[in-house]
Design a protein around this motif. Structure first.
Motif, PDB file in Angstrom:
ATOM      1  N   SER A   9       0.814  -1.096  -0.161  1.00  0.00           N
ATOM      2  CA  SER A   9       0.294  -0.004  -0.103  1.00  0.00           C
ATOM      3  C   SER A   9       0.834   1.315   0.113  1.00  0.00           C
ATOM      4  O   SER A   9       0.382   2.181  -0.408  1.00  0.00           O
ATOM      5  CB  SER A   9      -1.038  -0.127   1.149  1.00  0.00           C
ATOM      6  OG  SER A   9      -0.205  -0.151   2.553  1.00  0.00           O
ATOM      7  N   ASP A  10       2.250   1.211   0.214  1.00  0.00           N
ATOM      8  CA  ASP A  10       2.978   2.369   0.205  1.00  0.00           C
ATOM      9  C   ASP A  10       4.020   2.068  -0.845  1.00  0.00           C
ATOM     10  O   ASP A  10       4.846   2.831  -0.943  1.00  0.00           O
ATOM     11  CB  ASP A  10       3.556   2.751   1.563  1.00  0.00           C
ATOM     12  CG  ASP A  10       4.606   1.564   2.149  1.00  0.00           C
ATOM     13  OD1 ASP A  10       4.562   0.317   1.656  1.00  0.00           O
ATOM     14  OD2 ASP A  10       5.476   1.791   2.890  1.00  0.00           O
ATOM     15  N   GLY A  11       3.714   1.121  -1.817  1.00  0.00           N
ATOM     16  CA  GLY A  11       4.643   1.446  -3.002  1.00  0.00           C
ATOM     17  C   GLY A  11       5.812   0.530  -2.971  1.00  0.00           C
ATOM     18  O   GLY A  11       6.742   0.563  -3.903  1.00  0.00           O
ATOM     19  N   GLY A  59      13.283  -4.826   2.035  1.00  0.00           N
ATOM     20  CA  GLY A  59      14.629  -4.568   2.560  1.00  0.00           C
ATOM     21  C   GLY A  59      15.455  -6.015   2.522  1.00  0.00           C
ATOM     22  O   GLY A  59      16.536  -6.110   2.807  1.00  0.00           O
ATOM     23  N   HIS A  60      14.740  -7.148   2.514  1.00  0.00           N
ATOM     24  CA  HIS A  60      15.478  -8.581   2.492  1.00  0.00           C
ATOM     25  C   HIS A  60      15.221  -9.130   1.199  1.00  0.00           C
ATOM     26  O   HIS A  60      14.533  -8.889   0.416  1.00  0.00           O
ATOM     27  CB  HIS A  60      14.785  -9.228   3.561  1.00  0.00           C
ATOM     28  CG  HIS A  60      14.897  -8.797   4.992  1.00  0.00           C
ATOM     29  ND1 HIS A  60      13.990  -7.549   5.412  1.00  0.00           N
ATOM     30  CD2 HIS A  60      15.537  -9.288   5.913  1.00  0.00           C
ATOM     31  CE1 HIS A  60      14.455  -7.461   6.691  1.00  0.00           C
ATOM     32  NE2 HIS A  60      14.978  -8.539   7.114  1.00  0.00           N
ATOM     33  N   ASP A  67      13.567   3.448   1.516  1.00  0.00           N
ATOM     34  CA  ASP A  67      14.159   4.205   2.713  1.00  0.00           C
ATOM     35  C   ASP A  67      13.294   4.454   3.748  1.00  0.00           C
ATOM     36  O   ASP A  67      13.423   5.382   4.611  1.00  0.00           O
ATOM     37  CB  ASP A  67      14.942   5.542   2.055  1.00  0.00           C
ATOM     38  CG  ASP A  67      13.446   6.127   1.483  1.00  0.00           C
ATOM     39  OD1 ASP A  67      12.545   5.959   1.622  1.00  0.00           O
ATOM     40  OD2 ASP A  67      13.931   7.442   1.260  1.00  0.00           O
ATOM     41  N   HIS A  68      12.307   3.577   4.107  1.00  0.00           N
ATOM     42  CA  HIS A  68      11.180   3.673   4.823  1.00  0.00           C
ATOM     43  C   HIS A  68      10.548   2.484   5.249  1.00  0.00           C
ATOM     44  O   HIS A  68      10.678   1.415   4.399  1.00  0.00           O
ATOM     45  CB  HIS A  68      10.071   4.802   4.471  1.00  0.00           C
ATOM     46  CG  HIS A  68       9.232   4.184   3.207  1.00  0.00           C
ATOM     47  ND1 HIS A  68       9.705   4.389   1.834  1.00  0.00           N
ATOM     48  CD2 HIS A  68       8.159   3.831   3.128  1.00  0.00           C
ATOM     49  CE1 HIS A  68       8.957   4.051   1.065  1.00  0.00           C
ATOM     50  NE2 HIS A  68       7.815   3.491   1.799  1.00  0.00           N
ATOM     51  N   ARG A 195      22.681  -2.636   5.569  1.00  0.00           N
ATOM     52  CA  ARG A 195      22.432  -2.035   6.920  1.00  0.00           C
ATOM     53  C   ARG A 195      21.309  -0.981   7.057  1.00  0.00           C
ATOM     54  O   ARG A 195      20.878  -0.711   8.000  1.00  0.00           O
ATOM     55  CB  ARG A 195      23.903  -1.381   7.188  1.00  0.00           C
ATOM     56  CG  ARG A 195      25.085  -2.500   7.416  1.00  0.00           C
ATOM     57  CD  ARG A 195      26.403  -1.948   7.341  1.00  0.00           C
ATOM     58  NE  ARG A 195      26.765  -1.317   6.216  1.00  0.00           N
ATOM     59  CZ  ARG A 195      27.645  -0.430   6.153  1.00  0.00           C
ATOM     60  NH1 ARG A 195      28.440  -0.087   7.397  1.00  0.00           N
ATOM     61  NH2 ARG A 195      28.354  -0.233   5.067  1.00  0.00           N
ATOM     62  N   ALA A 196      21.142  -0.377   5.987  1.00  0.00           N
ATOM     63  CA  ALA A 196      20.083   0.772   5.984  1.00  0.00           C
ATOM     64  C   ALA A 196      18.835   0.300   6.531  1.00  0.00           C
ATOM     65  O   ALA A 196      17.877   0.773   6.915  1.00  0.00           O
ATOM     66  CB  ALA A 196      19.958   1.454   4.628  1.00  0.00           C
TER      67      ALA A 196
END
Length: 303
Positions: A9-11, A59-60, A67-68, A195-196
C-alpha cells in the motif's frame, strides 16, 4: 514455486513465491536479516498437500529496499497487503523469529478473522530486558539482550562495512557445529539485507514487548522451541502458557541444535508442522459437518 511481485500500500515491491493450488494456505514468515529462501525445506516438503506462500520482507532478499517502513507494524501491514493481493481469505501463519513478532503485530492491528491457526517458532516475547522487569520476568520473556546491548549491537551493525558483526551474531544462534554448506547458505542470505534496512528494523524489533498481546490470542497455536537455540526453551514454554490453549513442542539437541531447526532438520520440523495442521483441518471438517447436520435438521423441521 511461482514467483510474482506484490506492491504494498506504500508502493514497495515484495518478492513472493506461491505454489498455487486450491489447498489450505500456509504462509511462512522469515526472521530479521534472513530471506524466504530459508524455508526451502518447507516449500519442498509441505507443498504436496497445501498451498505454500513465502515472501521476502521489505529490505530483505530480492524485495525492494525502500528508505522507509523498517518497523514491525509496517511489516504486519505488508502481510495484510500480500493476503489482499493473493486474494487469500484464510491462512495458517508460521512465523520464525522476527516473523512471529510480525504475526503478533498483525493480530493486534488487524485481528485474526483471516487466520486459521498459528505456528510460532523460537521468538522471545520481549527481546530486551528492560529495567522495570524483574529477573524472573526477563527469564520468562526470553530477553536475550540488555537495553545497552541492543543499542551497542545496532551501532556495531551500522558501522561494520564487512558484515562480520551480523555473521558473528547469527553464528551465535548455533550452539553446536554447523555444516559448512548450511553455513555458506545462511551467510549468503543474510548478506542480502543492507545495513540501512537491518539497523532500524533490528532496533524496532528489539524494543517490542508482546507479553500483553499473547493472552488475547484465541487461535489454535503451536509454539516451537529448540534446546540448542540461543532462545531459551523456557521462554517458549512461557509464550505457550500465555496464549490460551496453546501447545508447545521443543526439539531436543540431537534433532536440531540452533535457532534454525527447520534448516538443520527439515524432515523432523515438517513432521511437527504437518501433524499440527492436519489436526486443525480435522477440527475444521468436524465443525463444518456439525453445522451442515444442524442446517439439514432445521430444514427438515421447517418442511
Amino acid at each position: 514455486m511461482r514467483e510474482r511481485t506484490v506492491v504494498t500500500s506504500d508502493g514497495v515491491e515484495l518478492s513472493v513465491r506461491d505454489t498455487g493450488g486450491d489447498g489450505a494456505v500456509l504462509i511462512l514468515l522469515h526472521g530479521w536479516g534472513q530471506t524466504q529462501a530459508m524455508f526451502r525445506g518447507q516449500a519442498a516438503g509441505l507443498a504436496h498437500r497445501r498451498r505454500i506462500v513465502t515472501f521476502d520482507m521489505r529490505g530483505h532478499g530480492t524485495s525492494s529496499r525502500p528508505d522507509h517502513g523498517y518497523r514491525i507494524a509496517r511489516l504486519a501491514a505488508d502481510l495484510r497487503d500480500v493476503l489482499d493481493a493473493l486474494r487469500i481469505e484464510r491462512a495458517d501463519l508460521l512465523g520464525w523469529s522476527m516473523g512471529a513478532s510480525v504475526i503478533w503485530s498483525y493480530l493486534e492491528l488487524f485481528g485474526g478473522s483471516r487466520v486459521r491457526s498459528l505456528l510460532l517458532v523460537d521468538q522471545p516475547a520481549a527481546v530486551v530486558a528492560v529495567p522495570w522487569m524483574t529477573e524472573a520476568e526477563q527469564a520468562a520473556a526470553g530477553s536475550i539482550l540488555p537495553v545497552d546491548g541492543l543499542t551497542a549491537l545496532a551501532k556495531a551493525v551500522h558501522e561494520d562495512d564487512s558484515g562480520e558483526v551480523v555473521r558473528a551474531f547469527v553464528r551465535s544462534m548455533f550452539t553446536g557445529e554447523v555444516d559448512d554448506d548450511l553455513w555458506e547458505f545462511v551467510t549468503e542470505q543474510i548478506a542480502r539485507t543492507p545495513r540501512a534496512a537491518a539497523v532500524p528494523l533490528l532496533f524496532d524489533h528489539g524494543t517490542q514487548d508482546w507479553r500483553d498481546v499473547l493472552p488475547g490470542i484465541t487461535l489454535p497455536t503451536l509454539v516451537v522451541g529448540c534446546e540448542g537455540s540461543h532462545v531459551s526453551p523456557a521462554s517458549q514454554q512461557a509464550v505457550a502458557e500465555r496464549i490460551p490453549g496453546a501447545r508447545l513442542h521443543v526439539f531436543p539437541r540431537e534433532v536440531a541444535s540452533s535457532h534454525f531447526p527447520f534448516l538443520e532438520n527439515p524432515a523432523a520440523f515438517n513432521a511437527v508442522v504437518e501433524a499440527f495442521l492436519d489436526e486443525q483441518a480435522a477440527v475444521a471438517t468436524s465443525v463444518q459437518r456439525s453445522a451442515d447436520t444442524l442446517s439439514e435438521s432445521d430444514g427438515a423441521r421447517r418442511s
